[in-house]
Write a protein that holds these residues in place. Structure first.
Motif, PDB file in Angstrom:
ATOM      1  N   ALA A 146       1.887   2.715 -40.643  1.00 57.36           N
ATOM      2  CA  ALA A 146       1.967   2.598 -39.189  1.00 57.36           C
ATOM      3  C   ALA A 146       2.650   1.293 -38.797  1.00 57.36           C
ATOM      4  O   ALA A 146       3.434   1.259 -37.844  1.00 57.36           O
ATOM      5  N   ALA A 147       2.390   0.229 -39.548  1.00 57.27           N
ATOM      6  CA  ALA A 147       3.021  -1.062 -39.251  1.00 57.27           C
ATOM      7  C   ALA A 147       4.537  -0.986 -39.451  1.00 57.27           C
ATOM      8  O   ALA A 147       5.303  -1.541 -38.654  1.00 57.27           O
ATOM      9  N   ALA A 148       4.977  -0.270 -40.474  1.00 57.59           N
ATOM     10  CA  ALA A 148       6.421  -0.108 -40.717  1.00 57.59           C
ATOM     11  C   ALA A 148       7.052   0.695 -39.580  1.00 57.59           C
ATOM     12  O   ALA A 148       8.113   0.330 -39.064  1.00 57.59           O
ATOM     13  N   GLY A 165       6.022   0.933 -36.549  1.00 60.30           N
ATOM     14  CA  GLY A 165       6.038   0.064 -35.376  1.00 60.30           C
ATOM     15  C   GLY A 165       7.164  -0.952 -35.431  1.00 60.30           C
ATOM     16  O   GLY A 165       7.802  -1.245 -34.409  1.00 60.30           O
ATOM     17  N   ALA A 166       7.428  -1.482 -36.620  1.00 57.33           N
ATOM     18  CA  ALA A 166       8.519  -2.465 -36.765  1.00 57.33           C
ATOM     19  C   ALA A 166       9.861  -1.829 -36.437  1.00 57.33           C
ATOM     20  O   ALA A 166      10.689  -2.431 -35.750  1.00 57.33           O
ATOM     21  N   PHE A 167      10.086  -0.601 -36.923  1.00 54.23           N
ATOM     22  CA  PHE A 167      11.348   0.077 -36.628  1.00 54.23           C
ATOM     23  C   PHE A 167      11.488   0.314 -35.125  1.00 54.23           C
ATOM     24  O   PHE A 167      12.562   0.141 -34.561  1.00 54.23           O
ATOM     25  N   GLU A 168      10.410   0.697 -34.482  1.00 58.16           N
ATOM     26  CA  GLU A 168      10.457   0.946 -33.038  1.00 58.16           C
ATOM     27  C   GLU A 168      10.742  -0.339 -32.257  1.00 58.16           C
ATOM     28  O   GLU A 168      11.572  -0.359 -31.357  1.00 58.16           O
ATOM     29  N   LEU A 198       5.289  -2.664 -44.114  1.00 56.10           N
ATOM     30  CA  LEU A 198       5.862  -3.540 -43.092  1.00 56.10           C
ATOM     31  C   LEU A 198       6.945  -4.452 -43.664  1.00 56.10           C
ATOM     32  O   LEU A 198       8.007  -4.596 -43.064  1.00 56.10           O
ATOM     33  N   ASP A 199       6.713  -5.033 -44.823  1.00 58.70           N
ATOM     34  CA  ASP A 199       7.693  -5.928 -45.422  1.00 58.70           C
ATOM     35  C   ASP A 199       8.998  -5.172 -45.734  1.00 58.70           C
ATOM     36  O   ASP A 199      10.090  -5.678 -45.465  1.00 58.70           O
TER      37      ASP A 199
END
Length: 131
Positions: free
Chosen positions: A65-67, A69-72, A33-34
């Motif tokens: 999955a968090a990464a 989601g961040a892009f989306e 995510l970071d």
């Protein structure tokens, strides 16, 4: 193309001569995510707030999955051409392309991905410059 290092050197980001963002993740990288948030921030800075097309190279890269989601959620680009070389890359690309806010396509060739971005922009009347 001038590039900047992102995510502690896991990636490189620049604007191509054809007018699209180019994001390269180092093979073997694990994007969290970071890393995603830092790359999104840099993409927005390089594009001066405009949603530019993006060519992203994801060969042998895992993405949390968090990464994804961040892009989306960022919706920082107008189209995404993903380049990979493995079945896992194709799965990552499919996961990143589930949303519908912009066109996505997966390629095994950077040249084909670039051609797709240029043709997509031309059909929309934006006319990216040929590289």
């Amino acid at each position: 193309m001038e590039e900047i290092l992102i995510a502690g050197g896991k990636g490189r980001l620049g604007v191509s001569g054809a007018g699209f963002l180019h994001l390269f993740w180092r093979p073997g990288s694990q994007v969290d995510l970071d890393d995603a948030m830092k790359s999104i921030e840099k993409m927005q800075g390089l594009s001066a707030g405009r949603a530019l097309p993006l060519l992203v190279e994801i060969s042998d890269v895992t993405m949390s999955a968090a990464a994804r989601g961040a892009f989306e959620r960022a919706r920082a680009v107008s189209a995404v051409a993903m380049v990979g070389s493995t079945v896992v890359d194709k799965v990552v690309a499919a996961a990143l392309g589930r949303h519908g806010f912009c066109p996505h396509a997966y390629f095994t060739s950077r040249a084909e991905a670039t051609e797709w971005l240029v043709s997509l922009a031309s059909s929309r009347g934006r006319g990216l410059r040929q590289a």
